[in-house]
Design an enzyme around this catalytic site. Structure first.
Site, PDB file in Angstrom:
ATOM      1  N   ARG A 141      -5.991  -2.149  -2.112  1.00  0.00           N
ATOM      2  CA  ARG A 141      -5.429  -2.506  -0.802  1.00  0.00           C
ATOM      3  C   ARG A 141      -6.332  -1.948   0.299  1.00  0.00           C
ATOM      4  NH1 ARG A 141      -0.122  -3.752  -2.592  1.00  0.00           N
ATOM      5  NH2 ARG A 141       0.080  -5.186  -0.868  1.00  0.00           N
TER       6      ARG A 141
ATOM      7  N   GLN B  14      -8.927  -7.303   1.711  1.00  0.00           N
ATOM      8  CA  GLN B  14      -7.722  -7.958   2.240  1.00  0.00           C
ATOM      9  C   GLN B  14      -7.667  -9.460   1.947  1.00  0.00           C
ATOM     10  OE1 GLN B  14      -7.598  -6.713   6.295  1.00  0.00           O
ATOM     11  NE2 GLN B  14      -5.472  -6.090   6.187  1.00  0.00           N
TER      12      GLN B  14
ATOM     13  N   ASP C 240      -6.350 -10.204  -1.466  1.00  0.00           N
ATOM     14  CA  ASP C 240      -5.129  -9.478  -1.835  1.00  0.00           C
ATOM     15  C   ASP C 240      -3.930 -10.432  -1.990  1.00  0.00           C
ATOM     16  OD1 ASP C 240      -2.980  -7.792  -2.032  1.00  0.00           O
ATOM     17  OD2 ASP C 240      -3.442  -6.623  -0.228  1.00  0.00           O
TER      18      ASP C 240
ATOM     19  N   SER D 209      -0.314  -9.097  -1.342  1.00  0.00           N
ATOM     20  CA  SER D 209       0.118  -9.113   0.065  1.00  0.00           C
ATOM     21  C   SER D 209       0.438 -10.519   0.547  1.00  0.00           C
ATOM     22  CB  SER D 209      -0.976  -8.530   0.973  1.00  0.00           C
ATOM     23  OG  SER D 209      -1.061  -7.156   0.782  1.00  0.00           O
TER      24      SER D 209
ATOM     25  N   TYR E 278       0.568   3.640  -1.545  1.00  0.00           N
ATOM     26  CA  TYR E 278       1.844   3.313  -2.196  1.00  0.00           C
ATOM     27  C   TYR E 278       2.807   4.496  -2.100  1.00  0.00           C
ATOM     28  CZ  TYR E 278      -0.257  -0.828  -4.262  1.00  0.00           C
ATOM     29  OH  TYR E 278      -0.845  -2.044  -4.442  1.00  0.00           O
TER      30      TYR E 278
HETATM   31  P1  NAD Z   1       5.348  -2.062  -2.554  1.00  0.00           P
HETATM   32  O1  NAD Z   1       5.686  -3.478  -2.865  1.00  0.00           O
HETATM   33  O2  NAD Z   1       4.728  -1.208  -3.607  1.00  0.00           O
HETATM   34  O3  NAD Z   1       6.676  -1.338  -2.061  1.00  0.00           O
HETATM   35  C1  NAD Z   1       7.456  -1.873  -1.011  1.00  0.00           C
HETATM   36  C2  NAD Z   1       7.920  -0.764  -0.101  1.00  0.00           C
HETATM   37  O4  NAD Z   1       8.955  -0.009  -0.742  1.00  0.00           O
HETATM   38  C3  NAD Z   1       6.844   0.249   0.263  1.00  0.00           C
HETATM   39  O5  NAD Z   1       6.689   0.261   1.667  1.00  0.00           O
HETATM   40  C4  NAD Z   1       7.380   1.567  -0.276  1.00  0.00           C
HETATM   41  O6  NAD Z   1       7.037   2.673   0.543  1.00  0.00           O
HETATM   42  C5  NAD Z   1       8.877   1.300  -0.258  1.00  0.00           C
HETATM   43  N1  NAD Z   1       9.705   2.201  -1.068  1.00  0.00           N
HETATM   44  C6  NAD Z   1       9.475   2.750  -2.289  1.00  0.00           C
HETATM   45  N2  NAD Z   1      10.518   3.524  -2.667  1.00  0.00           N
HETATM   46  C7  NAD Z   1      11.456   3.430  -1.674  1.00  0.00           C
HETATM   47  C8  NAD Z   1      12.745   3.981  -1.476  1.00  0.00           C
HETATM   48  N3  NAD Z   1      13.302   4.803  -2.373  1.00  0.00           N
HETATM   49  N4  NAD Z   1      13.387   3.667  -0.341  1.00  0.00           N
HETATM   50  C9  NAD Z   1      12.849   2.853   0.597  1.00  0.00           C
HETATM   51  N5  NAD Z   1      11.636   2.305   0.477  1.00  0.00           N
HETATM   52  C10 NAD Z   1      10.935   2.601  -0.646  1.00  0.00           C
HETATM   53  O7  NAD Z   1       4.454  -1.949  -1.256  1.00  0.00           O
HETATM   54  P2  NAD Z   1       3.508  -3.027  -0.573  1.00  0.00           P
HETATM   55  O8  NAD Z   1       4.279  -3.840   0.343  1.00  0.00           O
HETATM   56  O9  NAD Z   1       2.737  -3.692  -1.648  1.00  0.00           O
HETATM   57  O10 NAD Z   1       2.562  -2.089   0.271  1.00  0.00           O
HETATM   58  C11 NAD Z   1       2.017  -0.884  -0.274  1.00  0.00           C
HETATM   59  C12 NAD Z   1       1.075  -0.217   0.691  1.00  0.00           C
HETATM   60  O11 NAD Z   1      -0.153  -0.916   0.744  1.00  0.00           O
HETATM   61  C13 NAD Z   1       1.540  -0.126   2.119  1.00  0.00           C
HETATM   62  O12 NAD Z   1       1.075   1.094   2.628  1.00  0.00           O
HETATM   63  C14 NAD Z   1       0.825  -1.230   2.804  1.00  0.00           C
HETATM   64  O13 NAD Z   1       0.687  -1.020   4.195  1.00  0.00           O
HETATM   65  C15 NAD Z   1      -0.490  -1.089   2.100  1.00  0.00           C
HETATM   66  N6  NAD Z   1      -1.303  -2.282   2.209  1.00  0.00           N
HETATM   67  C16 NAD Z   1      -2.553  -2.169   2.716  1.00  0.00           C
HETATM   68  C17 NAD Z   1      -3.359  -3.296   2.827  1.00  0.00           C
HETATM   69  C18 NAD Z   1      -4.732  -3.184   3.361  1.00  0.00           C
HETATM   70  O14 NAD Z   1      -5.094  -2.225   3.967  1.00  0.00           O
HETATM   71  N7  NAD Z   1      -5.548  -4.176   3.125  1.00  0.00           N
HETATM   72  C19 NAD Z   1      -2.876  -4.513   2.392  1.00  0.00           C
HETATM   73  C20 NAD Z   1      -1.593  -4.599   1.874  1.00  0.00           C
HETATM   74  C21 NAD Z   1      -0.818  -3.472   1.768  1.00  0.00           C
END
Ligand code: NAD
Length: 380
Positions: A122, A127, A130, A133, A228
């Site tokens: 990520r 991006q 990805d 996402s 994560y």
């Molecule tokens: P994910 O699908 O793994 O999880 C979804 C969300 O659930 C996350 O925000 C996580 O913090 C939350 N979560 C976990 N346990 C929880 C709980 N007990 N209660 C409430 N919420 C809880 O996450 P995702 O959407 O795939 O994103 C993961 C990370 O990757 C994030 O920081 C996102 O900003 C980052 N990201 C970065 C890029 C990039 O820089 N290119 C792209 C995509 C995602």
């Protein structure tokens, strides 16, 4: 290099791996592209559109697997399909490598290089590749649409001569990519939105899309170097459940997206919390297929729990298959383009590349991804 794109066979899957736009680009890069007859149909693309950009249409699925140097697809293959492939061929798709041990071993035994779309890091540079996402973003939108259809109320406030309707209250648990899109979509429809996530950095993102962030003191939570969430302790989960209870009781819609990468999602909405909600309320559990955030949610079904509609539908991005295909195709094409040698006109499996190595699960008859190897050997 011969690239094959077989038809997706999973029931109800209308997304496709490569659209004609990217098929054209692959052909222009010098690939010999073979597309299975009817491959694009689910998302509204005809065979003629693929042949017009230089692809060959094949009726012989088995021969496609046997002849391909590189297979591009969306869903994971069947083990029998892997056995048809040439040693040294490359297969790129979603693989769910944390759970699909038989599949990983089948790739290893067949000497096929398996590349997992879930393992794209990520980072800013990756991006455009990805797919987690791009598909999660659409899933966030679809969850709100599903909730709106099933809720016997409207989302916005409405002042009419026949009286004033209050805006719906929406609570989003987990504000990653899907959660933030769900918040933004519910806001656009005029709902009052509250959200919670265990990663402290998310609070500002939630506020920036106009929602209220529920403050819960869970002590140390943090996030991994990849961004994560870390797994909570049972005590932290208990605190979270207690703190959310009141908000859930007042919500018309609860949307749960909480995931912990590579692990089973936590149960965050329990039966007693559902019983506290008004009859006719709606819960959408995005994690239903992988174990669920909601007690009583059933994968791929819509069930009634104490008068509340609990939606456990999987493949949410597949509900908007045309856009989902366009985005997945762009992700997959970017990955291929980034690893393509213009001189040799082929995909290079380069363990010095900055993005690719972490996504390679098997290569040369070995499981090369150390995280997956440890899991297979029972070490993690
Ligand atoms: P994910 O699908 O793994 O999880 C979804 C969300 O659930 C996350 O925000 C996580 O913090 C939350 N979560 C976990 N346990 C929880 C709980 N007990 N209660 C409430 N919420 C809880 O996450 P995702 O959407 O795939 O994103 C993961 C990370 O990757 C994030 O920081 C996102 O900003 C980052 N990201 C970065 C890029 C990039 O820089 N290119 C792209 C995509 C995602």
């Amino acid at each position: 290099m011969r690239i094959a794109i077989p038809k997706e066979t999973h029931p109800g899957e209308y997304r496709i791996p490569i659209t004609p736009t990217h098929a054209k680009k692959l052909c222009a890069m010098g690939a010999e592209l073979e597309v299975e007859a009817g491959m694009g149909a689910g998302s509204g693309f005809t065979d003629a559109e693929y042949s017009a950009v230089g692809a060959t249409i094949s009726q012989d699925r088995n021969a496609m697997f046997g002849n391909a140097d590189l297979l591009l697809r969306l869903r994971k293959p069947e083990p029998d399909e892997i056995r048809l492939m040439k040693r040294g061929a490359i297969h790129i798709s979603y693989l769910d490598p944390f759970n699909e041990h038989t599949l990983v071993n089948a790739f290893k035994d067949a000497g096929v290089t398996a590349i997992s779309m879930e393992m794209i890091p990520r980072t800013t540079r990756s991006q455009k590749m990805d797919a987690l996402s791009s598909q999660a973003n659409l899933a966030g939108y679809v969850m709100v649409m599903q909730a709106a259809i099933h809720l016997p109320r409207i989302f916005p406030m409405m002042m009419t001569p026949a009286g004033t309707l209050k805006p719906a209250n929406v609570f989003v648990i987990g504000a990653g990519v899907a959660g933030l899109q769900a918040i933004a979509t519910a806001k656009r429809l005029g709902a009052k939105v509250t959200a919670f996530d265990t990663r402290p950095v998310v609070a500002e993102q939630v506020r920036s899309v106009g929602a209220k962030f529920l403050e819960i003191d869970l002590g140390e939570t943090g996030e991994t170097t990849d961004g994560y969430a870390k797994q909570l302790t049972p005590e932290q989960i208990a605190i979270q459940r207690q703190a959310q209870k009141e908000v859930i009781a007042k919500s018309d819609v609860v949307i749960t997206t909480a995931q912990v990468f590579g692990r089973k999602p936590p149960i965050l909405v329990t039966k007693d919390m559902i019983e506290g909600m008004a009859s006719g309320s709606v819960i959408v559990d995005m994690a239903a297929e992988t174990g669920g955030n909601v007690e009583g949610s059933v994968p791929n079904e819509i069930v009634q729990v104490a008068g509340v509609t609990v939606i456990g539908k999987g493949n949410l991005a597949g509900e908007v298959a045309r856009d989902a295909s366009q985005m997945y195709s762009a992700n997959l094409f970017s990955l291929v383009e980034d690893n393509w040698s213009e001189d040799d006109k082929k995909f290079m499996v380069d363990f010095e590349h900055d993005i690719l190595p972490g996504c390679i699960i098997t290569h040369g008859g070995e499981v090369t991804n150390t995280t997956i190897k440890n899991i297979l050997e029972g070490g993690a």
